[in-house]
Design a protein around this motif. Structure first.
Motif, PDB file in Angstrom:
ATOM      1  N   VAL A   1      41.437  41.049  39.055  1.00 14.33           N
ATOM      2  CA  VAL A   1      41.492  39.358  38.981  1.00 14.33           C
ATOM      3  C   VAL A   1      41.097  38.803  40.394  1.00 14.33           C
ATOM      4  O   VAL A   1      40.773  37.507  40.038  1.00 14.33           O
ATOM      5  N   ARG A   2      41.153  39.206  41.233  1.00 19.77           N
ATOM      6  CA  ARG A   2      40.766  38.658  42.595  1.00 19.77           C
ATOM      7  C   ARG A   2      39.171  38.837  42.885  1.00 19.77           C
ATOM      8  O   ARG A   2      38.730  38.228  43.918  1.00 19.77           O
ATOM      9  N   ARG A   3      38.465  39.612  42.176  1.00 16.10           N
ATOM     10  CA  ARG A   3      37.144  40.091  42.437  1.00 16.10           C
ATOM     11  C   ARG A   3      36.214  38.793  42.098  1.00 16.10           C
ATOM     12  O   ARG A   3      36.305  38.167  41.069  1.00 16.10           O
ATOM     13  N   SER A   4      35.269  38.844  42.679  1.00 21.50           N
ATOM     14  CA  SER A   4      34.289  37.505  42.560  1.00 21.50           C
ATOM     15  C   SER A   4      33.452  37.901  41.496  1.00 21.50           C
ATOM     16  O   SER A   4      33.004  39.031  41.062  1.00 21.50           O
ATOM     17  N   LEU A   5      33.216  36.725  40.779  1.00 19.23           N
ATOM     18  CA  LEU A   5      32.182  36.627  39.572  1.00 19.23           C
ATOM     19  C   LEU A   5      30.651  36.656  40.048  1.00 19.23           C
ATOM     20  O   LEU A   5      30.374  36.145  41.305  1.00 19.23           O
ATOM     21  N   ALA A   6      29.936  36.996  39.298  1.00 20.73           N
ATOM     22  CA  ALA A   6      28.383  37.108  39.600  1.00 20.73           C
ATOM     23  C   ALA A   6      28.018  35.625  39.722  1.00 20.73           C
ATOM     24  O   ALA A   6      27.147  35.407  40.883  1.00 20.73           O
ATOM     25  N   LYS A   7      28.316  34.605  39.137  1.00 21.16           N
ATOM     26  CA  LYS A   7      27.820  33.172  39.393  1.00 21.16           C
ATOM     27  C   LYS A   7      28.316  32.631  40.388  1.00 21.16           C
ATOM     28  O   LYS A   7      27.697  32.040  41.263  1.00 21.16           O
ATOM     29  N   ASP A   8      29.516  33.247  41.120  1.00 23.52           N
ATOM     30  CA  ASP A   8      30.180  32.746  42.581  1.00 23.52           C
ATOM     31  C   ASP A   8      29.187  33.457  43.574  1.00 23.52           C
ATOM     32  O   ASP A   8      28.989  32.997  44.815  1.00 23.52           O
ATOM     33  N   MET A   9      28.646  34.653  43.420  1.00 22.36           N
ATOM     34  CA  MET A   9      28.206  35.549  44.609  1.00 22.36           C
ATOM     35  C   MET A   9      26.845  35.193  44.730  1.00 22.36           C
ATOM     36  O   MET A   9      26.390  35.174  45.870  1.00 22.36           O
ATOM     37  N   LEU A  10      26.227  34.657  43.589  1.00 24.65           N
ATOM     38  CA  LEU A  10      24.889  33.985  43.881  1.00 24.65           C
ATOM     39  C   LEU A  10      25.065  32.648  44.916  1.00 24.65           C
ATOM     40  O   LEU A  10      23.764  32.343  45.579  1.00 24.65           O
TER      41      LEU A  10
END
Length: 351
Positions: free
Chosen positions: A336-345
């Motif tokens: 639930v707290r793990r970053s999404l790909a779109k945010d990691m970019l």
């Protein structure tokens, strides 16, 4: 699925880099006359889970250059952002073997290679054809007793095979003509497509996703998972590209399972499992006691990711901190707290 012609996968790229590094080190050793390198080159945090960690080990880094890893990571995460977003799909098995390298002008290079090989193989091919022709002629020749040769066995008649192939081709063409990738005329087919088990809008409780070394905590304990499982695998993959080693490589022992060892390694490197999350899975009772502690592995030796990068792989303090800061949002234990790909970019390390 049909793709353009691509090159080798990232695992092959890593192995080639490792061979290059070994040759370079061997040359350096001979040149300096310092003797053979006796240091180990394989990291497994299992060594720190249940036995004393070998602080004297000086692991040689066998990964790719950091600048190259940043380019690869940026493209993989962009691909995941597209997969999770527009495609509404989860990969579920991200690892170096499943990422291929693009080659510019691949057809031109392929033609050059074929032209070079043709000159070398022409004579051999001609000789093989002659031998094959002789074999066919001999198979049809009268037997030594003067009787006619037996009829050819079923399936060996060239004309028959050609006819069967033509019928199969026509059948496939007929079937393919009724398929549309853009849409389906069958409403029920569209409905079923919307219920794909790869949709990140749903959470799943399946056990058998992800290759072991890249498997996320939620999958290990058997609780619900979504597209963030890919992000965990992505972080493990990037660590491997940087170091040449797995981030986690669990093994079973006499008193504990491979899953419990995997969790122990995660706790040592990433952090403690939140109690509520630890006890939420189908397999939690096999792995944790009621307090959320591992059942069979008690002695843990914390070894944070930044320290691992600095102490075992000899990254600078600055690089170790920056790499760890980049990877940790993808290595949040609770999905639930793990970053999404779109945010990691948007992360600075990728720029």
């Amino acid at each position: 699925m049909v793709f353009e012609v691509l090159g080798e996968n990232l695992l092959s790229l890593l192995r080639n880099a490792r061979r290059y590094g070994n040759l370079r080190d061997a040359f350096s050793t001979v040149k300096k006359d310092t003797g053979a390198d006796t240091h180990g080159s394989h990291h497994s945090s299992a060594s720190s889970s249940h036995s004393a960690h070998d602080d004297s080990a000086d692991h040689r880094r066998e990964g790719l250059p950091v600048s190259l890893v940043k380019q690869i990571a940026r493209q993989i995460i962009a691909g995941l952002a597209y997969l999770h977003g527009q495609c509404n799909m989860i990969h579920t098995d991200l690892k170096p073997e499943n990422v291929l390298v693009c080659i510019e002008n691949v057809e031109e290079n392929d033609n050059i290679e074929h032209a070079a090989n043709r000159a070398h193989t022409k004579t051999t091919s001609d000789e093989s054809l002659v031998q094959a022709s002789r074999s066919v002629a001999n198979s049809r020749a009268p037997s030594p007793s003067g009787d006619a040769a037996p009829q050819q066995s079923a399936g060996m008649d060239v004309d028959s095979l050609s006819g069967s192939a033509a019928k199969l081709t026509q059948s496939l063409e007929k079937d393919m003509n009724g398929i549309s990738l853009a849409s389906s005329s069958d409403p029920s087919a569209s409905s079923q497509a919307g219920k794909s088990s790869s949709s990140p809008s749903r959470s799943h409780g399946l056990k058998d996703i992800q290759t072991r070394q890249y498997r996320s905590p939620e999958v290990i304990i058997g609780t619900r998972w979504d597209e963030t499982a890919d992000m965990w695998s992505c972080a493990c993959l990037i660590f491997e590209l940087l170091t040449g080693d797995y981030l986690f490589e669990p093994h079973s022992g006499g008193r504990y399972s491979k899953d419990e060892d995997h969790i122990a390694q995660i706790i040592e490197t990433i952090g403690v499992f939140p109690k509520k999350f630890a006890l939420s899975g189908k397999y939690s009772n096999e792995l944790f006691n009621r307090r959320g502690e591992l059942r069979h592995i008690r002695r843990l030796h914390p070894f944070p990711l930044s320290d691992l990068l600095h102490d075992e792989y000899r990254f600078s303090t600055k690089d170790s901190r920056e790499i760890a800061d980049f990877l940790m949002p993808m290595l949040e234990i609770n999905p639930v707290r793990r970053s999404l790909a779109k945010d990691m970019l948007k992360q600075k390390w990728l720029q």
